[in-house]
Design a protein around this motif. Sequence first.
Motif, PDB file in Angstrom:
ATOM      1  N   ALA A 133      -5.584  -0.243   8.228  1.00 17.36           N
ATOM      2  CA  ALA A 133      -6.127  -1.335   7.419  1.00 17.36           C
ATOM      3  C   ALA A 133      -6.831  -0.794   6.170  1.00 17.36           C
ATOM      4  CB  ALA A 133      -7.098  -2.175   8.247  1.00 17.36           C
ATOM      5  N   LEU A 134      -7.556   0.310   6.313  1.00 16.18           N
ATOM      6  CA  LEU A 134      -8.247   0.903   5.164  1.00 16.18           C
ATOM      7  C   LEU A 134      -7.254   1.384   4.112  1.00 16.18           C
ATOM      8  CD1 LEU A 134     -11.019   2.971   6.983  1.00 16.18           C
ATOM      9  CD2 LEU A 134     -11.370   0.975   5.529  1.00 16.18           C
ATOM     10  N   VAL A 135      -6.227   2.099   4.550  1.00 18.87           N
ATOM     11  CA  VAL A 135      -5.258   2.648   3.600  1.00 18.87           C
ATOM     12  C   VAL A 135      -4.435   1.533   2.967  1.00 18.87           C
ATOM     13  CG1 VAL A 135      -3.296   4.208   3.338  1.00 18.87           C
ATOM     14  CG2 VAL A 135      -5.212   4.878   4.779  1.00 18.87           C
ATOM     15  N   GLN A 136      -4.055   0.524   3.748  1.00 22.06           N
ATOM     16  CA  GLN A 136      -3.316  -0.600   3.177  1.00 22.06           C
ATOM     17  C   GLN A 136      -4.151  -1.360   2.158  1.00 22.06           C
ATOM     18  OE1 GLN A 136      -2.105  -2.722   6.732  1.00 22.06           O
ATOM     19  NE2 GLN A 136       0.023  -2.235   6.292  1.00 22.06           N
ATOM     20  N   GLY A 137      -5.442  -1.479   2.410  1.00 21.43           N
ATOM     21  CA  GLY A 137      -6.312  -2.162   1.462  1.00 21.43           C
ATOM     22  C   GLY A 137      -6.468  -1.397   0.163  1.00 21.43           C
ATOM     23  N   ALA A 138      -6.451  -0.067   0.239  1.00 16.43           N
ATOM     24  CA  ALA A 138      -6.611   0.755  -0.961  1.00 16.43           C
ATOM     25  C   ALA A 138      -5.306   0.875  -1.744  1.00 16.43           C
ATOM     26  CB  ALA A 138      -7.117   2.139  -0.579  1.00 16.43           C
ATOM     27  N   PHE A 139      -4.165   0.815  -1.049  1.00 18.40           N
ATOM     28  CA  PHE A 139      -2.858   0.966  -1.696  1.00 18.40           C
ATOM     29  C   PHE A 139      -1.940  -0.203  -1.313  1.00 18.40           C
ATOM     30  CE2 PHE A 139      -4.552   5.241  -0.929  1.00 18.40           C
ATOM     31  CZ  PHE A 139      -4.529   5.766  -2.207  1.00 18.40           C
ATOM     32  N   PRO A 140      -2.217  -1.414  -1.796  1.00 18.04           N
ATOM     33  CA  PRO A 140      -1.424  -2.572  -1.377  1.00 18.04           C
ATOM     34  C   PRO A 140       0.002  -2.569  -1.902  1.00 18.04           C
ATOM     35  CG  PRO A 140      -2.963  -3.215  -3.074  1.00 18.04           C
ATOM     36  CD  PRO A 140      -3.286  -1.797  -2.717  1.00 18.04           C
ATOM     37  N   ALA A 141       0.290  -1.814  -2.954  1.00 21.92           N
ATOM     38  CA  ALA A 141       1.625  -1.828  -3.545  1.00 21.92           C
ATOM     39  C   ALA A 141       2.586  -0.859  -2.873  1.00 21.92           C
ATOM     40  CB  ALA A 141       1.538  -1.503  -5.029  1.00 21.92           C
ATOM     41  N   ALA A 142       2.121  -0.076  -1.910  1.00 21.10           N
ATOM     42  CA  ALA A 142       2.986   0.893  -1.244  1.00 21.10           C
ATOM     43  C   ALA A 142       4.022   0.188  -0.373  1.00 21.10           C
ATOM     44  CB  ALA A 142       2.144   1.838  -0.391  1.00 21.10           C
ATOM     45  N   ASP A 143       5.118   0.885  -0.091  1.00 17.71           N
ATOM     46  CA  ASP A 143       6.155   0.344   0.790  1.00 17.71           C
ATOM     47  C   ASP A 143       5.754   0.637   2.228  1.00 17.71           C
ATOM     48  OD1 ASP A 143       8.392  -0.544   2.061  1.00 17.71           O
ATOM     49  OD2 ASP A 143       9.719   1.020   1.293  1.00 17.71           O
ATOM     50  N   TRP A 144       5.244  -0.371   2.930  1.00 15.32           N
ATOM     51  CA  TRP A 144       4.705  -0.167   4.272  1.00 15.32           C
ATOM     52  C   TRP A 144       5.768  -0.254   5.358  1.00 15.32           C
ATOM     53  CZ3 TRP A 144       0.572   2.400   4.415  1.00 15.32           C
ATOM     54  CH2 TRP A 144      -0.330   2.307   3.370  1.00 15.32           C
TER      55      TRP A 144
END
Length: 166
Positions: A133-144
């Motif tokens: 959740a922390l990393v997704q919040g910091a990098f929302p444009a990444a291909d998850w």
Amino acid sequence: MATALESRPLADDVEQTLIQLDADYSTIYGPDLTSWSRGVRGEFFELQRSRRTMDRETHPLHPRKASASRRRRHCKQLPWRIHAVAPGAVTVLLTPVWTDVHGPMERVFVVTARDAEGRHLKLPRGGSRQIAALVQGAFPAADWNQPETWRADGNRLTTWQQRRGA
């Protein structure tokens, strides 16, 4: 460029499914929900929940819609926040895994944290979810939908590349 329009929106299909489910249960168990047994009510509510989330992930692709200043602050504080969960973490690998253990398909992340020597760090209970959740919040444009690697030295996120050969 033309956009294909669906004849019936997905929300209408979900609503029709829920109406049919309600009618089926009312026919069998009666119209008064309070007279149903606890097990039947639980099953009914669980089916309603699963029908509502049938075509939607539990965790959306971009979990946070934040302002640019909020995203910069998340990114700036990310190393500190990750070290609070996994002290000594230098590299964090986030791998998406699709599972259907609890009903509809759900994407969860398996997080592997390593220290400077490459040793695997044990995460506390809920640590994978918290770091993801922390990393997704910091990098929302990444291909998850692909594995991503976060490195503390530059506070950057890169798509994980599997080593081949040898």
